[in-house]
Design an enzyme around this catalytic site. Structure first.
Site, short mmCIF file in Angstrom:
data_model
loop_
_atom_site.label_atom_id
_atom_site.label_comp_id
_atom_site.label_asym_id
_atom_site.label_seq_id
_atom_site.Cartn_x
_atom_site.Cartn_y
_atom_site.Cartn_z
CE LYS A 150 9.76 -45.09 -7.06
NZ LYS A 150 10.53 -43.87 -6.81
CE LYS A 258 12.94 -42.11 -0.83
NZ LYS A 258 12.52 -40.89 -1.52
#
Length: 345
Positions: A150, A258
């Site tokens: 990230k 997701k």
């Protein structure tokens, strides 16, 4: 007659986990529990505060309504909860679980028989440079050949330096590197940053700019030297027509699903079908569910037989996760069916 109830559960992170949206210390979730005669069904509605489109004040009231009206059946309930993708996903799981001879086996396969595994990426959370480097060393030592880092919260030059240090030690044939900006880049300088990142032979970057900037994202995807994967861009897009518009207008290199955020199995399949029709790659990731939701996602993912590493390594993040047969070994997710479940919520 099916009886339904729900229970709230708060997951605690072992370590505060940083994203461009802030530091995560806890994650609330809910379980839908179905009972019919001597059978039980369990599903997780994995609401993600600040990210889920159904992060609304009356969320718990909607769960109560779903349980009260459970005998409408899955099809009618899914139609009712179009704007609540996490509830759709929890209901899908719960009904599949109830119908199964084993409430934890939603999709029987070589994965659930402990005969095969799912390749996954190792996740590196944001933080100080030394903290991120420590995580990278741990993931490499654990046998991961794909790492997702990230970025976007600390100084960009420091992130480039960190990625460069990995590339000096490991080629792209040895370690696949993915980065996730969570929309942190400004459209005005995003392309410049993508050029700098592309010099490091990365696999892809997730959501370089914030969702909802369709023209800017389409322009980036057309000019990028580094494959772009849409993630948040898919959230809150419900109709087939709108999904098709996102896919064809932006024309990304990848999309990331997701299930808790895009309407469960059915929602994910619709996105995947559109992606494949347009020669766009895809993979699936969890959204910080407990092992109940992660188990459902993993079993579903295995049936799709993707050859890309998936984002399913989040089960070990919590101190109080539910004991399950899911195990991460050598960069892959395994299902150890000698290990029992412990769902006593």
């Amino acid at each position: 007659m099916i009886k339904a109830s729900y229970k709230k559960y708060t997951l605690n992170f072992k370590n505060p986990s940083g994203t461009s949206r802030g530091i995560l210390r806890t994650k609330e979730t809910w379980f839908i529990i179905l009972k019919e005669d001597d059978k039980i069904g369990i599903g997780e509605t994995g609401l993600f505060r600040g990210l889920s489109i159904d992060d609304v004040d009356d969320y718990e009231d909607k769960l109560k309504w779903a349980c009260k009206n459970i005998n409408l059946g899955l099809t009618q309930l899914l139609s009712h909860f179009v704007n609540y993708p996490s509830i759709q996903f929890g209901l899908e799981q719960a009904f599949l679980s109830l119908e199964s001879s084993n409430p934890y086996t939603l999709f029987s396969s070589k994965f659930t028989e402990s005969k095969d595994s799912i390749s996954i990426n190792g996740l590196i959370w944001m933080g100080e440079k030394d903290f991120m480097k420590k995580q990278i060393i741990e993931k490499l030592a654990a046998g991961f050949s794909c790492i997702k880092m990230k970025i976007g919260a600390i100084d960009f030059d420091s992130e480039i330096e960190l990625l460069t240090s990995i590339r000096k030690e490991f080629s792209s044939k040895e370690i696949e590197l993915r980065v996730d900006a969570n929309g942190a880049f400004n459209p005005n300088n995003a392309l410049e940053k993508l050029h700098r990142l592309s010099e490091l032979d990365l696999h892809s970057i997730e959501q370089p700019i914030k969702q909802g900037q369709i023209e800017e994202m389409a322009n980036l995807c057309a000019k990028t030297p580094l494959p772009i994967a849409l993630d948040e861009e898919l959230i809150g897009v419900f109709s087939y027509e709108d999904k098709n518009r996102i896919i064809t207008q932006i024309n990304p290199q990848y999309i990331i699903l997701k299930p808790s955020l895009v309407g469960g199995f059915a929602g994910s399949k619709e996105w995947i079908n559109l992606a494949e029709e347009n020669n766009i790659g895809w993979w699936i990731t969890s959204a910080l569910e407990s092992n109940i939701g992660l188990n459902a996602i993993a079993q579903f993912t295995y049936t799709l037989q993707s050859n890309l590493p998936q984002g399913l390594g989040t089960g070990s993040l919590f101190t109080n996760n539910i004991d399950s047969p899911l195990e991460v070994k050598k960069g892959a997710l395994h299902y150890n069916n000698q290990q029992n479940w412990n769902f006593n919520i």
